[in-house]
Design a protein around this motif. Structure first.
Motif, PDB file in Angstrom:
ATOM      1  N   MET A   1      -4.354  -5.005 -12.910  1.00  0.00           N
ATOM      2  CA  MET A   1      -5.088  -5.083 -11.658  1.00  0.00           C
ATOM      3  C   MET A   1      -6.574  -4.882 -11.912  1.00  0.00           C
ATOM      4  O   MET A   1      -6.952  -4.040 -12.696  1.00  0.00           O
ATOM      5  CB  MET A   1      -4.618  -4.006 -10.690  1.00  0.00           C
ATOM      6  CG  MET A   1      -3.251  -4.219 -10.142  1.00  0.00           C
ATOM      7  SD  MET A   1      -2.884  -2.971  -8.892  1.00  0.00           S
ATOM      8  CE  MET A   1      -1.177  -2.789  -9.208  1.00  0.00           C
ATOM      9  N   GLN A   2      -7.366  -5.650 -11.233  1.00  0.00           N
ATOM     10  CA  GLN A   2      -8.815  -5.580 -11.400  1.00  0.00           C
ATOM     11  C   GLN A   2      -9.429  -4.826 -10.225  1.00  0.00           C
ATOM     12  O   GLN A   2      -9.107  -5.089  -9.077  1.00  0.00           O
ATOM     13  CB  GLN A   2      -9.385  -6.992 -11.472  1.00  0.00           C
ATOM     14  CG  GLN A   2     -10.876  -7.028 -11.642  1.00  0.00           C
ATOM     15  CD  GLN A   2     -11.385  -8.451 -11.717  1.00  0.00           C
ATOM     16  OE1 GLN A   2     -10.615  -9.401 -11.748  1.00  0.00           O
ATOM     17  NE2 GLN A   2     -12.683  -8.596 -11.716  1.00  0.00           N
ATOM     18  N   ASN A   3     -10.323  -3.852 -10.541  1.00  0.00           N
ATOM     19  CA  ASN A   3     -10.955  -3.141  -9.438  1.00  0.00           C
ATOM     20  C   ASN A   3     -12.088  -3.964  -8.845  1.00  0.00           C
ATOM     21  O   ASN A   3     -12.758  -4.721  -9.534  1.00  0.00           O
ATOM     22  CB  ASN A   3     -11.430  -1.747  -9.862  1.00  0.00           C
ATOM     23  CG  ASN A   3     -12.554  -1.783 -10.866  1.00  0.00           C
ATOM     24  OD1 ASN A   3     -12.460  -2.444 -11.883  1.00  0.00           O
ATOM     25  ND2 ASN A   3     -13.615  -1.074 -10.580  1.00  0.00           N
TER      26      ASN A   3
ATOM     27  N   ASP B   1      -8.612  -4.594   1.373  1.00  0.00           N
ATOM     28  CA  ASP B   1      -8.573  -4.072   0.016  1.00  0.00           C
ATOM     29  C   ASP B   1      -7.731  -2.795  -0.001  1.00  0.00           C
ATOM     30  O   ASP B   1      -7.327  -2.298   1.047  1.00  0.00           O
ATOM     31  CB  ASP B   1      -9.985  -3.771  -0.494  1.00  0.00           C
ATOM     32  CG  ASP B   1     -10.804  -5.023  -0.783  1.00  0.00           C
ATOM     33  OD1 ASP B   1     -10.231  -6.130  -0.826  1.00  0.00           O
ATOM     34  OD2 ASP B   1     -12.030  -4.893  -0.941  1.00  0.00           O
TER      35      ASP B   1
ATOM     36  N   THR C   1      -1.469   3.269  -3.706  1.00  0.00           N
ATOM     37  CA  THR C   1      -2.491   2.315  -3.276  1.00  0.00           C
ATOM     38  C   THR C   1      -2.357   2.200  -1.769  1.00  0.00           C
ATOM     39  O   THR C   1      -1.278   1.877  -1.266  1.00  0.00           O
ATOM     40  CB  THR C   1      -2.322   0.934  -3.955  1.00  0.00           C
ATOM     41  OG1 THR C   1      -0.990   0.481  -3.777  1.00  0.00           O
ATOM     42  CG2 THR C   1      -2.649   0.995  -5.428  1.00  0.00           C
TER      43      THR C   1
ATOM     44  N   LEU D   1      -9.154  -1.705  -5.117  1.00  0.00           N
ATOM     45  CA  LEU D   1      -8.598  -2.948  -5.622  1.00  0.00           C
ATOM     46  C   LEU D   1      -8.685  -4.040  -4.571  1.00  0.00           C
ATOM     47  O   LEU D   1      -8.422  -3.801  -3.402  1.00  0.00           O
ATOM     48  CB  LEU D   1      -7.143  -2.753  -6.031  1.00  0.00           C
ATOM     49  CG  LEU D   1      -6.862  -1.632  -7.024  1.00  0.00           C
ATOM     50  CD1 LEU D   1      -5.360  -1.443  -7.189  1.00  0.00           C
ATOM     51  CD2 LEU D   1      -7.524  -1.912  -8.342  1.00  0.00           C
TER      52      LEU D   1
ATOM     53  N   THR E   1      -5.187  -8.609  -5.701  1.00  0.00           N
ATOM     54  CA  THR E   1      -4.634  -8.096  -6.941  1.00  0.00           C
ATOM     55  C   THR E   1      -3.455  -7.148  -6.724  1.00  0.00           C
ATOM     56  O   THR E   1      -2.828  -6.729  -7.685  1.00  0.00           O
ATOM     57  CB  THR E   1      -5.705  -7.343  -7.765  1.00  0.00           C
ATOM     58  OG1 THR E   1      -6.128  -6.188  -7.028  1.00  0.00           O
ATOM     59  CG2 THR E   1      -6.870  -8.235  -8.088  1.00  0.00           C
TER      60      THR E   1
END
Length: 94
Positions: free
Chosen positions: A1-3, A35, A43, A88, A92
């Motif tokens: 996962m990309q922040n 997000d 999350t 995040l 993602t």
């Protein structure tokens, strides 16, 4: 996962009818509704991004969170106060 962003947690509070708000500063990147913010091993979806003011010329960013199952994240927030949280992008997560 990309922040997508990094968010420094300064405080939190509840707004009746809106929900839990975590307040702080965006220190890197950008944050939009939809997000997800990482709080410990969870999350949590961001319902909206607001700007607030404490005094003249002093502003904070408020992230209104979508808390499912009425979980209590206050203990986690106490430990994370002053720390940087990862955010995040909605694309993602899932």
């Amino acid at each position: 996962m990309q922040n997508t962003a990094k968010f420094q947690l300064q405080d939190w509070f509840n707004i009746t009818g809106r929900g839990l708000v975590i307040a702080g500063q965006i220190i890197e990147g950008g944050i939009t509704a939809g997000d997800y913010v990482c709080i410990n091993d969870k999350t949590i979806k961001i319902k909206s991004v607001e700007i607030g003011d404490k005094r003249p010329n002093e502003f904070f960013i408020g992230l209104i969170l979508e808390i499912k199952d009425q979980i209590d994240i206050s203990p986690a927030l106490k430990k994370l106060k002053g720390k940087t949280l990862l955010v995040l992008a909605a694309t993602t997560v899932n």
